[in-house]
Every structure is written in C-alpha cells, then in structure tokens.
Design an enzyme around this catalytic site. Structure first.
Site, PDB file in Angstrom:
ATOM      1  N   GLN A   1       0.622  -0.922  -0.034  1.00 43.67           N
ATOM      2  CA  GLN A   1      -0.068   0.038   0.118  1.00 43.67           C
ATOM      3  C   GLN A   1       0.909   1.284   0.127  1.00 43.67           C
ATOM      4  O   GLN A   1       1.572   1.597   0.939  1.00 43.67           O
ATOM      5  CB  GLN A   1      -1.097  -0.074   1.143  1.00 43.67           C
TER       6      GLN A   1
ATOM      7  N   SER B   1       1.117   6.492   2.844  1.00 43.08           N
ATOM      8  CA  SER B   1       1.738   7.477   3.577  1.00 43.08           C
ATOM      9  C   SER B   1       3.005   8.316   2.984  1.00 43.08           C
ATOM     10  O   SER B   1       3.793   7.374   2.013  1.00 43.08           O
ATOM     11  CB  SER B   1       2.358   6.778   5.108  1.00 43.08           C
TER      12      SER B   1
ATOM     13  N   SER C   1       4.839  -1.687   4.301  1.00 41.85           N
ATOM     14  CA  SER C   1       4.852  -2.911   4.443  1.00 41.85           C
ATOM     15  C   SER C   1       4.990  -3.770   3.257  1.00 41.85           C
ATOM     16  O   SER C   1       4.222  -3.525   2.369  1.00 41.85           O
ATOM     17  CB  SER C   1       3.671  -3.704   5.485  1.00 41.85           C
TER      18      SER C   1
ATOM     19  N   GLU D   1      -9.682  -1.898   6.727  1.00 34.30           N
ATOM     20  CA  GLU D   1      -8.740  -2.103   7.493  1.00 34.30           C
ATOM     21  C   GLU D   1      -9.087  -2.281   9.000  1.00 34.30           C
ATOM     22  O   GLU D   1      -8.804  -3.191   9.955  1.00 34.30           O
ATOM     23  CB  GLU D   1      -7.534  -1.026   7.805  1.00 34.30           C
TER      24      GLU D   1
ATOM     25  N   GLU E   1      -4.463  10.192  18.654  1.00 28.61           N
ATOM     26  CA  GLU E   1      -4.664  11.403  18.855  1.00 28.61           C
ATOM     27  C   GLU E   1      -6.020  11.698  17.742  1.00 28.61           C
ATOM     28  O   GLU E   1      -6.985  12.194  17.886  1.00 28.61           O
ATOM     29  CB  GLU E   1      -3.768  12.642  18.706  1.00 28.61           C
TER      30      GLU E   1
END
Lengths: 407, 399
Positions: free
Chosen positions: A126, A129, A161, A244, A377
């Site tokens: 994936q 990010s 990953s 996910e 958060e």
C-alpha cells in the site's frame, strides 16, 4: 447466534449452507489430489471453484455467501492437508487491496488481479503515507501526470509494509494540484517491478526494518490500472481504510492470549522479581487486558446479532495503550535482564513479532502501536466527532487549492 | 501493520470463545429498560432527586411502590413459584443501570438484589425465607442486608451482632440479637433486616425493623441519594434464615451479586454523566466557540467514552456469569466492580470539571453524580480490593 447476512446467491440456512460447502470441498478434493497437484495450480483451481473466499461473488473466487462460512471451507481444506494460500504474506492484498478492487475496479481489473492476489502469486503493498503526509494523508504530494493513455508518477512513499517483496501496490497520488486537497487525488494500482520504482528498507527503533521507503521516479502507470474515477481517489482510499478497521475488529483470542499472558507467566515463574508496587500494576493491567478482550468479544457478539455499535472505534486506542503499558511493566519486572536487548541487527522480518522475541523488543515495538494505522490522537478526534457528535476541528485547508496550502 | 485476523489463526480461538456468555442486551431486556426509564423520567428527574436529599425521608417510597409493584423490579430475582418474575441477573442489571442513570433514591440494590440474593439459597429449607421472598417480590415489604455497605464479597467482617438469651415467654424458633452494624445501605426504608449474628452456630437472621429493641440512626452520608443508617439491636426478636456455613455462604453470594449489580449501576451512572456533559459542552460557548470544539475537551470525552465501552463489557460479562451461575463468576464480578468503579468515578469527576463553575454548584446535578460515583466505588469493595481478589482467583500471587 450467527445471523445470516444473506448473500445474493445463498438462501440456505447456515447449517445447510455449511454442509453444502463441505460437500463441495470434498468433491473438489476428489478431483484435485492435494498431494499430487502443483500448489499454485491447486490454489488457482480452488479459486475457480468458488471456494477461495466464499463471500466474494461467483466467478471471482466466491459464492456470495455470508463471510462467517469461510471458516467451514478453510477448516475442510486444512483437514485435507491442502496447500494454503499463505494469507499472512499478503495481508495488505487480502485485507485492503482486494475489497477495494471488488468495490471500485472494472470487470477487467477484477479478472486480472483478484485470482493471483488470492493465490499469493502476486503480493500487494500500500503506497499511501508520505514523509510529509502522515495523519494528514489527504495532503500527500506524489504527483501523477496524465500522458495520453498512461500516467507518469513521481514522489516518495513511506512505512510501506512488504514493498520489497510486493508485485503490485495500491497507490494514492495527486492528479490535480489546483483542486482542494481531497478532490485532486486518484487511486491506482502500480507494478512494483516497473522502471523507476526503488524500494529501500526503513530501519526502525527496534533495529530491523519491517517497512520500506518507496521512491517513484517517472514511473509509467497505464490508465487501465486506475481504480475508480480521476479525482475520486480519496473516496476509494477511505473505503480501503474502512476495510482495515473491519479486519482489525475481527481479531479474537483467549484469556491471557495477548501480551498480558507473557507478563503473567513471567510473574508466576519469577517469585524473586516480585515487589508490592509491581503486583498492584500487574493486577491493574491484567484486569484491563481481560476487560478489553471481553469488549472485543462483545463487539463480535453484537455484530453477529445484527446490532453493530460504534464500540469498535475505541478498540485500537485501548489495544495500543495496553501493549505499551504491559511491555513497560515487563521490562521493569525483569530488572537487570531488562537492560539486555536480544539483537540490534538490521533484518527484514515480515511483520511485528510480539511473541517470538524478548521484552525489550516488545517495549520498543509497541511504541508504534499508537502511531501506525491512525494515531491515538486522530482516533480520539474520530470518536469525539463521529460517535459523540462534538464539533469538528476548525479547518483552514478544506476549500483552498492544494497548491496554496502551507507545507 | 497488523494483518487481517480473519485470514490468520482464527478458528481454534473462535471455537474456544464461543463459550463466552451472551454480553449483548436481548430484546426483553431492552423492553424492560424502556419501562423502567419511562417511570424514572417521570418521577425521578434530577431536581426532585436533589430535593429528596434534603427531605425528612431521603428515600422515595412512592417511587419504589411504582417500580416494585407496577413494573415488577422488586421481584425480578424471585422465583415464579413464589410470585416473582423468575428473571435473571441479566434483567436485574438493566434495572440497576437505569437506577444508576437517574440516581434513583429507591432501595432496589438493598432489597431486590442484596437481601433477595441472601434469601435465595435458603429458600429450599427455611419457610421464613420463602415467605420473605414472596413479600419482597410482591413489593409489600422491603428488606436490607445488615452489613456495612463498604464490605467486599471475599472478606465479610466478623459479625458485630450476637445471639443473646431471650425472656422465658419467647415462642419456639425466636432468637434475640444484640449488637450494632454501622453504615448499612437501604436500611432506612426497610421493613425487614437480614442480620448476620454470632453464636453457636452463627446464622443469618431476619429482624422486623418496626419493633422494640431495633434502633436505626440515619447517617449523614457522602451520597445522600442512598442514605446509610447505623443499626443497633438490643435483644431484638429474630427468626433464623440460615445457620452455620450456609449463613456465611448466603452472605458472600449476596455480596458478590450485589457487587456485580452495583457495577451495572455504575455503568448507568457513567453513561448518563457523559450524556449530560456532552449536551452541555455542545451548547456552552467561550471564545465564541462551543467549548466542545476544543481538542482538550474532545479528547477527554473520547477517553471517557472509550472507558465506558470497557465498563459495559465488564458489567455485561458479570451479569451474564451471575445469571448462568458460571464458575467464572468471582472473576467476572471482581473485574466488573474494579472497572466500573473507576469509570464511574472518572465520569463523575469529568462531569464536574467539564461543566466548569456551574458543575461545582449545589443547583447542578454534577455533584450528585460525583458523590454517588465515589460512594459506590467504596461500597461492596474498592477497586483495589477486587483486584487483590483477582490475584488469588487467577493465580498472580503477591510478593
């Protein structure tokens, strides 16, 4: 207890559907001797027989049956010693890419990608990010520029990953910097072996590298590998991330099956390490860990009874905190031994190994639990806004063109 | 990143955990909740609860008549052949949640849970126990278990009441008790007191409250929505419900059931405290914004909500274990009481803090929630005591 979520193809009550599936597996095994068939050939045939993932549609490895029946098929194949599709090696592919392809892919893409994905012949990663886009994923800056019937992609991805073993990747890239950030994104599937894709290990605090950085330099992606419409990338990615969460929510284990079991066994084996203060901490952690296990089981019971609740939104917050506090306790309990660390050598493990390694590793690795897959958060913001209905954060970035945002 | 679980180990663990009891709310439990809530919404709004704390009678016996007689809350745990509902601790827990939400000043916990659970084991042998259960179930009498409210299930205190010789004219089967018990919950409105008494053998005795030799002194309590009483007996006439080890076992069973149901009450309290606080931070403006839009506030409320999801699982597990007489019940109750005590206390404290100044006034209900939360966290065993009990139950020995 199991509520039939009726699939398009299956009107049978569950016990009957399970018996029918066992019959189908038996027939399949009679025609394909696991001992005498090439494993890849066997798995392809299993997919074609609709016995791969039973909740997928016919023709794509399934029979549109309730997901809960999958265990019947898996158990029957395992009992026969049939080759496994090594799901653990392709978690991103099975858990995230496949449901997204199913929901947004063209018929041609589904035919092309789902079978080798399921059999494990093609591993997926994936590419979401970026160094500049963590919690704020929608601000990402990897560019895809259209050039006829292909796209030229450049940028840097991180925390990927399996990228070093992957054949394909799901990619989120910016196709229109003039649009506000959520609107200018498009979703692609990338050939990880294409020229311009460079994968480097990303070494982490524990010493090894589970993840990668992926550098994309003028990588060609055919327009036929775009998933969803141009500019629809955020919507498609949101669906991926929902999967996910569903996958994480299904996790189940017995009492003391998690990290608390490791700490409890150590406590029982080591009377000389015990102190009153540590005892109080251990009991507190044991109670919290057991209650969080019960909360997970209760959530599964609710889902099975057709009463989904929002409780799952808090599960990862609790899981991350407990992993950190329990491993922190364990290292302290060990005292002198806690000052030693197994191995700082740079390796390429396939994932986090919480139970195969020492306490120091657990302590360090669990620090990432409150960062990866949504920081604690951000998850609290989600709970506050989506569950509790509190006002959203005041946003300065939603309506401006992406190119004008401070970075 | 974690892999999707459905494709990993799954099956074996799933089979094992299929044995966990049902922790959801079933349809009949949802209906019972609605019935109880509608009565409490009508008759126990917080202003009347607040006023009641300063009234001469701090218990609302009129409200209890309705809950006991019309809704059937008093007889939930009483067997059907004795006129009760023959329901289980699952339903009893739902009523406790509702009582906790409203801070209802009724003797539900003391009479319908603690006293009833103490009588149930004796119902097979002692006709007095059966008669009392029938009275309690019908709502014609109210009872209290005369032990200090702070008593934990695993550690009943030495009896402070003993059997004394009675006058020659006493009928057979009548005992006389002397001594005192301090800090008893739900004793003030009780018609019958169930008193552990020392002697040979020790026993559990029923004492009618309205008779010579029984003195009940109201205690100025931290939580005046459940005012405690000090009880003094001077050769008070009593009948025996259970004797010897059976009496001790009955008291322990009652305290354990009480702790489990008190955890449910705390869950309801925490849920309601969160609701009231959420409504307030959404409408209260400072700096020209709802205070609930500030991340410092949002994260605290998210933390509280997450904690409540954990408390709900612990509470439902305890109720289900009590209902099914599961061998894991002692663990379940210890987990639930330790967890729900801390979550209720967190909810009460956050309710005060996140209301700001108004939350510290007498005229706002926050202090009532805080006081009930703190009192219940001490009652029937503090979290620390319940965790200490876990140490023995799950084999995590002290140094």
């Amino acid at each position: 207890m199991l509520n039939a979520e009726p699939g398009a193809g299956g009107a049978l009550p569950e016990p009957d559907a399970a018996a029918e599936l066992r019959r189908q597996v038996a027939a399949f095994l009679a025609a394909h001797d696991p001992a005498a068939t090439d494993p890849a050939e066997f798995l392809r045939a299993r997919f074609d027989a609709g016995l791969a993932w039973v909740h997928y549609p016919p023709g794509l490895g399934g029979q549109s049956l309730p997901r809960t029946l999958q265990k019947v098929v898996d158990a029957a194949f395992a009992a026969a010693g049939a080759p496994a599709h090594r799901a653990d090696r392709n978690a991103i592919g099975l858990g995230m890419a496949a449901p997204t392809i199913l929901a947004y892919g063209t018929d041609e893409q589904k035919r092309r990608w789902l079978r080798p994905l399921w059999t494990g012949e093609e591993i997926w990663c994936q590419l979401f990010s970026e160094p500049g886009a963590g919690s704020d994923l929608a601000s990402l800056s990897t560019r895809a520029v259209r050039d006829g019937d292909r796209w030229i992609v450049s940028g840097q991805k991180v925390w990927t990953s399996s990228a070093h073993v992957a054949d394909r990747g799901i990619l989120l890239a910016r196709t229109d910097p003039e649009q506000p950030k959520h609107q200018g994104l498009t979703y692609f599937s990338v050939n990880m072996k294409a020229p311009g894709v460079e994968v480097r290990p990303l070494r982490q605090a524990t010493g090894e590298a589970e993840f990668n950085e992926v550098f994309l330099t003028d990588v060609e992606v055919p327009d036929a590998d775009r998933i969803g419409e141009v500019g629809q990338g955020w919507q498609v990615a949101t669906a991926t991330l929902m999967n996910e969460r569903v996958a994480l929510g299904a996790f189940t284990f017995p009492r003391e099956g998690g990290m608390i079991g490791v700490a409890a066994r150590r406590w029982r084996e080591s009377p000389q390490l015990r102190t009153p203060g540590l005892h109080e901490r251990l009991l507190r952690l044991w109670a919290q860990a057991e209650v969080s296990r019960l909360a997970g089981e209760r959530l599964r019971q609710q889902l099975a009874a057709g009463q989904p609740g929002p409780e799952g939104s808090g599960a990862k917050i609790v899981f991350a905190r407990l992993n950190q506090e329990i491993s922190d306790f364990e290292v302290e309990l060990l005292g002198a031994e806690g000052l030693r660390y197994g191995d700082w050598a740079m390796r390429r493990p396939e994932g986090a190994d919480f139970y195969g390694r020492d306490a120091g590793y657990r302590y360090l690795r669990s620090r990432a639990n409150s960062i990866e897959g949504g920081t604690t958060e951000i998850l609290k913001n989600i709970v506050a806004e989506r569950v509790l209905g509190l006002p959203p954060e005041i946003r300065l970035d939603k309506d401006k063109p992406w190119k004008d945002l401070p970075r | 990143m974690e892999g999707p679980a459905e494709v990993s180990e799954g099956a074996a663990a799933r089979e094992r955990d299929a044995r966990l009891p049902d922790m959801t709310y079933r349809e009949e439990e949802v209906q019972l909740r609605a019935a109880v809530r509608s009565v409490l919404d009508d008759r126990a709004d917080w202003r009347s609860v607040l006023a009641r704390t300063e009234a001469a009678q701090t218990y609302d016996t009129g409200l209890w008549q309705v809950l006991a007689g019309q809704v059937g809350c008093a007889g939930l745990l009483v067997p059907q052949e004795l006129g009760g509902a023959g329901a289980s601790f699952r339903e009893a827990a739902v009523v406790a949640e509702e009582a906790g939400r409203a801070l209802a000043p009724v003797p539900y916990l003391g009479s319908a849970v603690l006293a009833t659970a103490a009588l149930l084991p004796a119902a097979g042998q002692a006709p007095q126990a059966r008669e009392l259960l029938a009275e309690l179930g019908a709502g014609t009498a109210t009872a209290a278990l005369a032990v200090p409210f702070a008593t934990a299930p695993g550690a009943p205190p030495e009896p402070t009441v003993r059997i004394v010789p009675g006058p020659a004219g006493d009928p057979a089967g009548t005992y006389r008790l002397s001594g005192s018990v301090t800090g008893v919950a739900d004793a003030l409105p009780a018609d019958v007191l169930l008193v552990p008494g020392d002697g040979v053998p020790a026993g559990l005795f029923a004492v009618r409250a309205a008779q010579a030799g029984v003195t009940m002194t109201p205690v100025t309590s931290l939580d005046m929505t459940r005012q405690l009483a000090d009880l003094t007996l001077e050769a008070a006439p009593a009948s025996r419900i259970a004797a010897g080890p059976a009496a001790g076992a009955a008291v322990t069973a009652a305290l354990r059931a009480g702790a489990g149901m008190l955890a449910a009450e705390q869950l309801g309290l925490a849920e309601r405290a969160l609701e009231i606080t959420l409504a307030y931070v959404k409408q209260r403006h400072q700096f020209a914004r709802p205070v609930g839009s500030f991340q410092a506030i949002k994260h605290r409320l998210a933390d509280l909500w997450v904690a409540i999801t954990q408390a709900r699982a612990a509470s439902r597990y305890a109720a289900a274990c009590l209902a099914g007489q599961d061998p894991d019940t002692p663990v379940a109750v210890a987990l639930a009481k330790a967890t729900c005590s801390e979550v209720a206390l967190l909810a009460g404290q956050e309710m005060v803090q996140l209301h700001g100044g108004i939350g510290f006034t007498w005229e706002h209900p926050a202090h009532l929630y805080l006081k009930r939360a703190k009192a219940t966290s001490i009652a029937l065993g503090t979290p620390e005591r319940h965790r200490a009990a876990l140490a023995d139950l799950v084999g995590l020995p002290a140094p």
